[in-house]
Write an enzyme that holds these catalytic residues in place. Structure first.
Site, PDB file in Angstrom:
ATOM      1  CG  HIS A  83      -7.698   3.582  -0.069  1.00 52.00           C
ATOM      2  ND1 HIS A  83      -7.100   2.963  -1.139  1.00 52.00           N
ATOM      3  CD2 HIS A  83      -6.747   4.372   0.494  1.00 52.00           C
ATOM      4  CE1 HIS A  83      -5.832   3.370  -1.223  1.00 52.00           C
ATOM      5  NE2 HIS A  83      -5.593   4.209  -0.251  1.00 52.00           N
ATOM      6  CD  GLU A  92      -7.411   6.430   5.819  1.00 49.02           C
ATOM      7  OE1 GLU A  92      -6.373   7.022   6.150  1.00 49.02           O
ATOM      8  OE2 GLU A  92      -7.800   6.335   4.643  1.00 49.02           O
ATOM      9  CG  HIS A 142      -1.284   6.466  -2.231  1.00 54.74           C
ATOM     10  ND1 HIS A 142      -2.419   6.394  -3.001  1.00 54.74           N
ATOM     11  CD2 HIS A 142      -1.610   5.970  -1.009  1.00 54.74           C
ATOM     12  CE1 HIS A 142      -3.411   5.889  -2.264  1.00 54.74           C
ATOM     13  NE2 HIS A 142      -2.939   5.617  -1.062  1.00 54.74           N
ATOM     14  CG  ASP A 180      -1.425   5.738   3.199  1.00 57.78           C
ATOM     15  OD1 ASP A 180      -1.720   5.563   2.002  1.00 57.78           O
ATOM     16  OD2 ASP A 180      -2.208   6.253   4.020  1.00 57.78           O
ATOM     17  CG  ASP A 181       0.195   8.930   1.047  1.00 53.36           C
ATOM     18  OD1 ASP A 181       0.234   8.833  -0.185  1.00 53.36           O
ATOM     19  OD2 ASP A 181      -0.828   8.684   1.719  1.00 53.36           O
ATOM     20  CG  HIS A 207      -1.998   1.008   1.219  1.00 61.00           C
ATOM     21  ND1 HIS A 207      -3.332   0.703   1.052  1.00 61.00           N
ATOM     22  CD2 HIS A 207      -1.945   2.354   1.366  1.00 61.00           C
ATOM     23  CE1 HIS A 207      -4.050   1.807   1.094  1.00 61.00           C
ATOM     24  NE2 HIS A 207      -3.228   2.830   1.293  1.00 61.00           N
TER      25      HIS A 207
END
Length: 329
Positions: free
Chosen positions: A191, A194, A13, A272-273, A11
């Site tokens: 997604h 969350e 981005h 994630d980021d 996961h």
């Protein structure tokens, strides 16, 4: 310990993994003024999740050409490899890469793949792509993204997902796009769980028929759903550092990844980021080890769960698993 362990990340981005220094440098080259998205130390600055989405999109403004994405991919994979990642799946969006025009998307994708091949030769890290529409841009644009994904599905574009504002629309609004991706042979994730709560996980499973859930952590609020996830073998792409940085959980000890795992859910660990949340895969491992007394055996199990849940072909999966076995022999 963490830096030495080989890791599998599902996961990530691509634009969200861009080092802030890379984006600042690219913006200076192109004379694009995005100073507003950085703090005084040069890090990305945002107030909450919805502001984060705006800052994220602003950070993509200097990324205009396939060459920009080639450079971005090299920069991101260098950071991942340094944290011990041997295989990664990254979310890519034709919304950012050519405005959903198929011929432009092919050019961007070619540049990204060239960079991935170079990074594999240089650092040993393997990358695959998951094409992802942006949820808050709406289902009609998602259909265009799905067509781009279907036309480029294969050994490198291996999955289809859904990202963006979970409170924008319902998963069923995107069922056409997911059906098109499924028919093209792409594996599916979305997604959910969350910001949308446990019901958003149920909706994604029912309406999009995904085999993995991005985040999914709020399933813990519905133990019947947790049991269902465990029974069905649904894999959660858990990003603890992201959840904590965005205020979903107060600290590492209160994050539900440990309880989900204890209840039999297949959990994986991702960033994630990462620069937005001041993390790396090595840091995620370190913080989880501290919070839950996880040892090397637990992280080995999680890496193998991740490898088995990866959307890559079987030969690639076998190679990843061999590397994991060798590291723990």
């Amino acid at each position: 310990m963490s830096g030495l362990l080989p890791k599998v990340e599902l996961h990530l981005h691509l634009e969200g993994a861009a080092p802030p220094g890379f984006i600042r440098g690219l913006a200076a080259e192109k004379k694009v003024d995005i100073a507003r998205i950085f703090d005084e130390r040069g890090n990305y600055a945002y107030d909450d999740f919805w502001h984060f989405l705006k800052v994220y999109e602003a950070a993509t403004e200097p990324l205009k050409t396939p060459e920009d994405y080639h450079r971005l991919t090299l920069a991101v994979l260098e950071e991942s490899a340094a944290a011990g990642v041997i295989y990664s799946e990254t979310f890519l969006s034709p919304d950012f890469c050519g405005g959903r025009d198929l011929s432009a998307w092919r050019e961007f994708l070619h540049a990204i793949r060239e960079a991935a091949d170079l990074a594999e030769r240089r650092d040993g890290i393997v990358l695959r792509g998951i094409v992802t529409p942006i949820r808050h841009l709406g289902p009609e644009k998602a259909k265009e993204v799905a067509l781009c994904a279907a036309e480029t599905a294969g050994d490198w574009v291996v999955g289809f997902g859904l990202a963006g504002d979970e409170k924008s629309g319902k998963p069923k609004d995107f069922s056409w796009a997911f059906d098109a991706a499924r028919e093209a042979g792409l594996r599916l994730t979305a997604h959910a769980g969350e910001w949308g709560g446990p019901e958003s996980v149920r909706d994604a499973l029912r309406d999009l028929r995904v085999e993995r859930i991005g985040h999914g952590v709020r399933a813990i609020e519905d133990l019947a759903l947790v049991d269902e996830l465990a029974e069905r073998g649904i894999v959660l792409e858990v990003c603890p550092g992201s959840n904590i940085a965005l205020g979903l959980y107060q600290d590492w000890r209160s994050h539900p990844i440990h309880e989900l795992r204890e209840r039999g859910v297949k959990v994986t660990v991702s960033t994630d980021d990462p620069p937005f949340f001041h993390t790396t895969m090595a840091r995620e491992y370190d913080r989880l080890a501290t919070a839950f007394d996880w040892d090397e055996g637990v992280f080995d199990e999680i890496a193998k769960t991740s490898a088995k849940a990866a959307f890559c072909d079987e030969k690639t999966r076998e190679n990843i698993l061999k590397k994991l076995e060798k590291a723990h022999a």
